[in-house]
Design a protein around this motif. Structure first.
Motif, mmCIF file in Angstrom:
data_model
loop_
_atom_site.group_PDB
_atom_site.id
_atom_site.type_symbol
_atom_site.label_atom_id
_atom_site.label_comp_id
_atom_site.label_asym_id
_atom_site.label_seq_id
_atom_site.Cartn_x
_atom_site.Cartn_y
_atom_site.Cartn_z
ATOM 1 N N ASN A 62 26.542 28.305 -25.554
ATOM 2 C CA ASN A 62 28.392 27.966 -25.180
ATOM 3 C C ASN A 62 27.729 27.076 -24.990
ATOM 4 O OD1 ASN A 62 30.226 27.387 -24.737
ATOM 5 N ND2 ASN A 62 31.206 29.822 -23.993
ATOM 6 N N ARG B 171 29.368 21.845 -21.592
ATOM 7 C CA ARG B 171 30.232 20.617 -20.946
ATOM 8 C C ARG B 171 31.103 20.532 -20.056
ATOM 9 N NH1 ARG B 171 29.422 20.048 -26.881
ATOM 10 N NH2 ARG B 171 32.004 21.839 -27.040
ATOM 11 N N THR B 172 31.824 21.821 -19.997
ATOM 12 C CA THR B 172 32.791 21.371 -18.857
ATOM 13 C C THR B 172 32.167 21.417 -18.213
ATOM 14 O OG1 THR B 172 34.857 22.772 -20.395
ATOM 15 C CG2 THR B 172 34.747 23.114 -18.408
ATOM 16 N N GLU C 242 30.109 24.421 -24.824
ATOM 17 C CA GLU C 242 32.004 23.565 -24.097
ATOM 18 C C GLU C 242 31.476 23.962 -22.841
ATOM 19 O OE1 GLU C 242 36.870 25.120 -24.664
ATOM 20 O OE2 GLU C 242 35.357 25.880 -26.434
ATOM 21 N N ASP D 59 27.502 13.150 -26.161
ATOM 22 C CA ASP D 59 27.628 14.246 -25.364
ATOM 23 C C ASP D 59 26.098 14.604 -24.068
ATOM 24 O OD1 ASP D 59 29.729 15.650 -23.517
ATOM 25 O OD2 ASP D 59 28.237 16.970 -23.817
ATOM 26 N N THR E 297 25.460 18.156 -24.436
ATOM 27 C CA THR E 297 24.879 18.839 -25.329
ATOM 28 C C THR E 297 23.705 18.168 -25.450
ATOM 29 O OG1 THR E 297 27.065 18.759 -26.078
ATOM 30 C CG2 THR E 297 25.541 18.785 -27.487
#
Length: 157
Positions: free
Chosen positions: A125, A130-131, A127, A76, A79
């Motif tokens: 965080n 990534r979002t 997530e 990713d 990340t």
């Protein structure tokens, strides 16, 4: 960086193509090494680079570049970027520093907001990063001429 596509629909290869220029003497040596090792030229180059990475020291004499790469690597992009910024901040370009500084100044990307220079992976965080990765990159690009970092806020008012 070109990623090969296999014959199965939608599946990508685990390798990438890289074009390089090398000295003819080194190419000759690599060809001979390949014959001795019964490997292709590509396999010999990959083997040589892997060995060089494993032997390269990083900051501390007991820490290799390979060990740091193992901490940083992720399939990713967001990340991988955050981990690179945490473990290898000296490798960031100016544009990447702008993204990292924006992440550092934006509350929603943190479980524990950093108050100093030290940042730990467990505080991030991932997530949320990534979002909002694409929107974050767009935001940094839109504010690239700003003399200060403009906080990223996904909550419209």
């Amino acid at each position: 960086m070109a990623t090969k596509t296999t014959k199965r629909k939608g599946e990508t290869s685990t390798t990438v193509s890289v074009g390089i220029r090398i000295d003819p003497k080194i190419k000759f040596a690599l060809d001979l090494m390949g014959r001795m090792q019964k490997r292709s030229l590509t396999a010999v180059i990959e083997w040589a680079i892997s060995n060089a990475i494993a032997q390269q020291q990083f900051r501390a004499p007991d820490e290799t570049f390979d060990e740091v790469i193992a901490k940083v690597w992720s399939t990713d992009e967001s990340t991988r970027f955050v981990k690179q910024a945490i473990y290898m901040p000296e490798t960031l370009t100016y544009d990447e520093l702008r993204v990292w500084e924006t992440i550092k100044s934006s509350l929603e990307f943190w479980r524990h907001f950093p108050t100093g220079e030290e940042v730990f992976e467990c505080w991030v965080n991932f997530e949320a990063v990534r979002t909002h990765w694409d929107a974050l990159l767009k935001h940094v690009q839109e504010h690239k001429n700003s003399p200060v970092i403009v906080d990223f806020d996904t909550i419209p008012f």
